[in-house]
Write an enzyme that holds these catalytic residues in place. Structure first.
Site, mmCIF file in Angstrom:
data_model
loop_
_atom_site.group_PDB
_atom_site.id
_atom_site.type_symbol
_atom_site.label_atom_id
_atom_site.label_comp_id
_atom_site.label_asym_id
_atom_site.label_seq_id
_atom_site.Cartn_x
_atom_site.Cartn_y
_atom_site.Cartn_z
ATOM 1 N N ASP A 246 0.862 -1.168 0.000
ATOM 2 C CA ASP A 246 0.000 0.000 0.000
ATOM 3 C C ASP A 246 0.901 1.222 0.000
ATOM 4 O O ASP A 246 2.099 1.141 0.269
ATOM 5 C CB ASP A 246 -1.030 -0.060 1.125
ATOM 6 C CG ASP A 246 -0.593 0.631 2.375
ATOM 7 O OD1 ASP A 246 -1.378 1.407 2.910
ATOM 8 O OD2 ASP A 246 0.537 0.394 2.818
ATOM 9 N N MET B 215 -13.843 3.842 3.262
ATOM 10 C CA MET B 215 -14.909 3.525 2.315
ATOM 11 C C MET B 215 -15.460 4.790 1.655
ATOM 12 O O MET B 215 -15.589 4.870 0.444
ATOM 13 C CB MET B 215 -16.053 2.785 3.025
ATOM 14 C CG MET B 215 -15.803 1.310 3.287
ATOM 15 S SD MET B 215 -15.304 0.398 1.821
ATOM 16 C CE MET B 215 -16.836 0.454 0.883
ATOM 17 N N THR B 216 -15.806 5.802 2.491
ATOM 18 C CA THR B 216 -16.393 7.033 1.942
ATOM 19 C C THR B 216 -15.331 7.990 1.417
ATOM 20 O O THR B 216 -15.611 8.815 0.557
ATOM 21 C CB THR B 216 -17.204 7.781 3.013
ATOM 22 O OG1 THR B 216 -16.301 8.132 4.080
ATOM 23 C CG2 THR B 216 -18.323 6.935 3.579
ATOM 24 N N ARG B 217 -14.144 7.896 1.951
ATOM 25 C CA ARG B 217 -13.023 8.791 1.606
ATOM 26 C C ARG B 217 -13.357 10.265 1.852
ATOM 27 O O ARG B 217 -12.866 11.141 1.167
ATOM 28 C CB ARG B 217 -12.608 8.613 0.144
ATOM 29 C CG ARG B 217 -12.062 7.251 -0.195
ATOM 30 C CD ARG B 217 -11.163 7.337 -1.408
ATOM 31 N NE ARG B 217 -10.872 6.027 -1.907
ATOM 32 C CZ ARG B 217 -11.542 5.456 -2.894
ATOM 33 N NH1 ARG B 217 -12.541 6.094 -3.462
ATOM 34 N NH2 ARG B 217 -11.223 4.260 -3.299
ATOM 35 N N MET B 218 -14.245 10.499 2.802
ATOM 36 C CA MET B 218 -14.612 11.882 3.130
ATOM 37 C C MET B 218 -14.734 12.022 4.638
ATOM 38 O O MET B 218 -14.943 11.048 5.348
ATOM 39 C CB MET B 218 -15.968 12.235 2.498
ATOM 40 C CG MET B 218 -15.911 12.490 1.000
ATOM 41 S SD MET B 218 -17.335 13.437 0.438
ATOM 42 C CE MET B 218 -18.634 12.254 0.580
ATOM 43 N N ASP C 18 0.142 -1.212 6.430
ATOM 44 C CA ASP C 18 0.216 -0.693 7.791
ATOM 45 C C ASP C 18 -1.148 -0.318 8.356
ATOM 46 O O ASP C 18 -1.324 -0.213 9.547
ATOM 47 C CB ASP C 18 1.118 0.543 7.831
ATOM 48 C CG ASP C 18 0.511 1.726 7.074
ATOM 49 O OD1 ASP C 18 -0.258 1.478 6.126
ATOM 50 O OD2 ASP C 18 0.786 2.871 7.441
ATOM 51 N N ASP D 64 -5.809 -2.061 5.433
ATOM 52 C CA ASP D 64 -5.031 -3.117 4.793
ATOM 53 C C ASP D 64 -5.288 -4.483 5.446
ATOM 54 O O ASP D 64 -4.875 -5.517 4.908
ATOM 55 C CB ASP D 64 -3.525 -2.831 4.906
ATOM 56 C CG ASP D 64 -3.143 -1.527 4.238
ATOM 57 O OD1 ASP D 64 -3.707 -1.231 3.172
ATOM 58 O OD2 ASP D 64 -2.289 -0.811 4.778
HETATM 59 N N1 LIG Z 1 -8.918 12.781 7.049
HETATM 60 C C1 LIG Z 1 -9.417 12.708 5.838
HETATM 61 N N2 LIG Z 1 -10.549 13.339 5.523
HETATM 62 C C2 LIG Z 1 -11.078 13.239 4.292
HETATM 63 N N3 LIG Z 1 -10.522 12.544 3.304
HETATM 64 C C3 LIG Z 1 -9.378 11.904 3.533
HETATM 65 C C4 LIG Z 1 -8.764 11.939 4.802
HETATM 66 N N4 LIG Z 1 -7.650 11.186 4.753
HETATM 67 C C5 LIG Z 1 -7.574 10.707 3.516
HETATM 68 N N5 LIG Z 1 -8.602 11.122 2.753
HETATM 69 C C6 LIG Z 1 -8.870 10.792 1.366
HETATM 70 O O1 LIG Z 1 -9.262 9.441 1.249
HETATM 71 C C7 LIG Z 1 -8.402 8.727 0.377
HETATM 72 C C8 LIG Z 1 -8.277 7.278 0.778
HETATM 73 O O2 LIG Z 1 -7.632 7.159 2.005
HETATM 74 P P1 LIG Z 1 -7.122 5.737 2.509
HETATM 75 O O3 LIG Z 1 -6.617 5.908 3.888
HETATM 76 O O4 LIG Z 1 -8.136 4.726 2.219
HETATM 77 O O5 LIG Z 1 -5.963 5.405 1.532
HETATM 78 P P2 LIG Z 1 -4.574 6.096 1.428
HETATM 79 O O6 LIG Z 1 -4.076 6.360 2.796
HETATM 80 O O7 LIG Z 1 -4.629 7.221 0.481
HETATM 81 O O8 LIG Z 1 -3.725 5.046 0.724
HETATM 82 P P3 LIG Z 1 -3.122 3.663 1.230
HETATM 83 O O9 LIG Z 1 -4.199 2.677 0.971
HETATM 84 O O10 LIG Z 1 -1.993 3.533 0.316
HETATM 85 O O11 LIG Z 1 -2.700 3.751 2.648
HETATM 86 C C9 LIG Z 1 -7.129 9.511 0.427
HETATM 87 O O12 LIG Z 1 -6.357 9.332 -0.713
HETATM 88 C C10 LIG Z 1 -7.630 10.948 0.523
HETATM 89 O O13 LIG Z 1 -7.990 11.439 -0.724
HETATM 90 MG MG LIG Z 2 -1.700 2.893 4.502
#
Ligand SMILES: Nc1ncnc2c1ncn2[C@@H]1O[C@H](COP(=O)(O)OP(=O)(O)OP(=O)(O)O)[C@@H](O)[C@H]1O
Ligand SMILES: [Mg+2]
Ligand SMILES: [K+]
EC number: 7.2.2.6
Length: 679
Positions: free
Chosen positions: A307, A378-381, A516, A520
């Site tokens: 990742d 999941m929501t990424r928000m 990590d 994951d």
């Molecule tokens: N605190 C947050 N608030 C809102 N959106 C976020 C926040 N942190 C991350 N994101 C968004 O959500 C996405 C997905 O985050 P996620 O933690 O699933 O994966 P990642 O950390 O980007 O990647 P990896 O899977 O390689 O660790 C990020 O790329 C970012 O655009």
């Molecule tokens: Mg990670």
């Protein structure tokens, strides 16, 4: 392997302790030698007491040699365990009873109950202040601190552990150097990381791997065949002796000795040492394997999924800029970003507050009327609701989908800003206030040092590297190019990561995964070799079958080498052992049976002194070869970066031929020396 006299003394002592039948029975081939030693000893004693005419120097010598064979096998295992035991001793020093400050909740931090670390339970909250030892394993749920983990990792540089992100796991016995944190205990006393580590390096929880079991069954089958062969030989010699009217020249002792010589004792004696030594070599690389099976699988891995955030990059993504769209003030964007991050306890969220404070002195407090939407993979928000007022921030595609669903305008300029940040390898977070997109936050992360050349090495080893990330495709592409991985998958959800691994496995690949984060964990649980970063979350560490104390994404190179070396060493010594047993046939059978079958004389190419000296030499050789091969079993055969089939052919040649030739030379030499002494 580096050894000192204390380790050798301990191993000698353990060799005798391991004569316990309960230990012996776990290794079928060596158990046969053990029973043989007992049988010949009894035969000798029977002669001594006058029940039979077996009271001879020959019987006594065979009995002693068989006991030595058992002890040598025990010694091989004990010496392999030695390094782990020494390591366990030093780990135990880090594990003492620690005074802990237990608290009821984060809000009532002021009221503490002082308890002993052994009284802590899963779920308890403890406050750990600068200078204090962390009482047990857990996750930081409030605050951030620098921590000295040298007791576990041997690395003196302090590490940062913080609430919310993927760097929240702390281990009992490590020391908080600065600041204070609240830790939620994740393990009952005695089941912590340090305890597991001690059990692991000591070999106490080492189980036989499926490969080892399969090999042992094969060796056992071979042994049973040799038992039948030896019984048949006895029948023949008895028959021939009666025909010729002479007493049978082959005694029971001789037959037992013959059996031990023919059984695959070399590999039987060294099998467990080879496995333990592999585990121990891994420990030296600062990797902790929870199962031997994982190490073996590592030897055949051909796909590695990594990742991005926290594995390839350092994982502390920091906000570095607020980029508003036209018609929006930068300060306005900073304020909205701040409000949406008040309860966002991820490193990203905290860094937004920090940047807004630095640039615009914006500082806000949480309000009871605010309803916070936490970030999820999941929501990424994430965001905040405040009456009819709402703010969201998140991955561009997620916010865009949300905007489209709610029929809100998406300024064209947003795409440009997002693209600019993403192309530079940064993570863009789009900020939405009510019906208005305000702009983009630029999060920056740094790639861990020296990964490019290492990924190149993996390619040479035939391992395909794929980065999977929750981040967007442009950021992913930029980071993938900079890190030098072969391929990448962007916008992956935890399910997506899991599905990708299953897919590769279905196509017959052996998949390794390094990660990590909590997101994951499902993938790690599915991977054949799952390396969790020590900096990661408890969830990731629990799901993995290895933990890399150095948290290096390229550690898999060493892990694969050690896995291959383990498989090769086992293969080489099995080949040697079987070849060497077969050769012994020709060395001893003619010498034994020519008195009754003169025709066998043509096979007697070794011309050993007498049938007794032939047997003695063979049994002695059989015992000594175990000792001679201990260093190879511990160090492992030399690993070279060659295609697997070439390597196999080479090893078969070296160890197969070696196994056939060595006994001829060895037994002849011993026979000559014995003849010198007994004339
Ligand atoms: N605190 C947050 N608030 C809102 N959106 C976020 C926040 N942190 C991350 N994101 C968004 O959500 C996405 C997905 O985050 P996620 O933690 O699933 O994966 P990642 O950390 O980007 O990647 P990896 O899977 O390689 O660790 C990020 O790329 C970012 O655009
Ligand atoms: Mg990670
Ligand atoms: K043997």
């Amino acid at each position: 392997m580096h050894m000192n006299s204390t380790m050798i003394k301990r191993a000698v002592f353990d060799s005798f302790k391991k004569l316990d039948p309960r230990t012996q029975i776990q290794n079928p081939v060596m158990f046969l030698v053990y029973l043989s030693a007992i049988a010949v000893t009894l035969i000798y004693l029977a002669g001594w007491l006058g029940f039979a005419n077996t009271h001879s120097m020959y019987t006594l010598t065979i009995a002693l040699l068989l006991w030595f064979t058992c002890l040598f096998a025990n010694f091989a295992e004990a010496i392999a365990e030695g390094r782990g035991k020494a390591q366990a001793d030093s780990l135990r020093k880090a594990k003492k009873d620690i005074e802990a400050f237990r608290i009821e909740s984060i809000e009532t931090k002021e009221t503490i109950t002082k308890v002993n670390s052994t009284q802590l339970h899963k779920g308890d909250l403890v406050l750990v202040e600068a200078g204090m030892l962390i009482p047990a394993d857990g996750d930081v749920i409030e605050g951030a601190a620098s921590i000295d983990e040298s007791a576990i990792t041997g690395e003196s540089a302090p590490v940062i552990r913080e609430a919310g992100g993927d760097r929240s796991a702390v281990s009992g016995g490590t020391r908080v150097l600065s600041d204070s944190i609240v830790v939620q205990i994740s393990q009952e006393a005695g089941e912590g990381f340090l305890d597991k580590m001690i059990a692991m390096v000591e070999g106490a929880s080492r189980k036989k791997t499926p490969n080892e079991i399969a090999l042992q069954i094969f060796l056992l089958a071979l042994t049973l065949i040799f038992i039948l062969v030896v019984l048949a030989m006895y029948g023949f010699s008895e028959f021939a002796a009666q025909e010729q009217g002479i007493p049978n020249p082959t005694s029971i002792t001789t037959l037992i000795a013959l059996l031990v010589c023919l059984a695959p004792t070399t590999i039987g004696a060294l099998l467990s040492a080879i496995g333990i030594a592999g585990m121990s070599r891994l420990n030296q690389e600062n990797v902790l394997a929870m199962s031997g099976r994982a190490i073996e699988a590592a030897g055949d891995v051909d796909v590695l999924l990594l990742d991005k955030t926290g594995t390839i990059t350092l994982g502390n993504r920091q906000a570095v800029a607020f980029l508003p769209v036209e018609g929006v003030e930068e300060r306005e964007l900073a304020l909205a970003a701040t409000l949406s991050s008040l309860a966002d306890d991820t490193p990203e969220g905290r860094s937004v507050l920090q940047l807004a404070k630095e640039r615009y002195q914006i500082e806000r407090e949480k309000d009871a009327a605010m309803e916070f939407i936490p970030f999820s993979a999941m929501t990424r928000m994430s965001g905040v609701l405040f009456g009819s007022y709402q703010i969201r921030k998140g991955a561009a595609d997620s916010v865009k989908a949300f905007v489209q669903k709610n029929k809100i305008a998406w300024p064209k300029e947003t795409d440009k800003l997002v693209e600019k940040i993403a192309r530079s390898g940064g993570t863009p977070l789009v900020v939405l206030e009510n019906e208005r997109v305000l702009g983009v936050i630029h999060l920056k992360d740094i790639i861990k040092e020296g990964v490019q050349e290492k990924f190149e090495d993996m390619r040479k080893m035939g391992i395909k590297t794929i980065m999977i990330t929750g981040d967007n495709p442009l950021t992913a592409a930029a980071i993938a190019a900079e890190a030098g991985v072969d391929d990448f998958l962007a916008q992956a959800t935890p399910e997506g990561k899991l599905a990708m691994i299953k897919d590769y496995q279905k196509k017959g690949h052996l998949v390794a995964m390094t990660g990590d984060g909590t997101n994951d964990a499902p993938a790690l649980a599915q991977a054949d070799v799952a390396v969790a970063m020590n900096t990661g979350t408890q969830a990731a560490k629990e799901a993995g079958n290895m933990v890399d104390l150095d948290s290096s994404p390229t550690k898999l190179i060493q892990i694969v080498k050690i896995g291959k070396q383990l498989l090769m060493t086992r293969g080489a010594l099995t080949t040697f052992s079987i070849a060497n047993d077969a050769a012994k046939y020709f060395a001893i059978i003619p010498a034994l049976f020519t008195t009754i079958y003169p025709g066998l004389e043509v096979l007697n190419i070794m011309h050993l002194h007498s049938s007794e000296s032939a047997i003695l030499s063979a049994v002695l050789f059989n015992a000594l070869i175990i000792v001679a091969l201990i260093p190879l079993a511990l160090k492992g055969v030399k690993y070279r970066e060659l295609p697997a089939n070439k390597l196999l052919a080479q090893n078969l040649l070296v160890y197969g031929l070696g196994g056939i030739i060595t006994p001829f030379i060895g037994i002849k030499l011993i026979d000559m020396i014995i003849t010198l002494f007994i004339g």
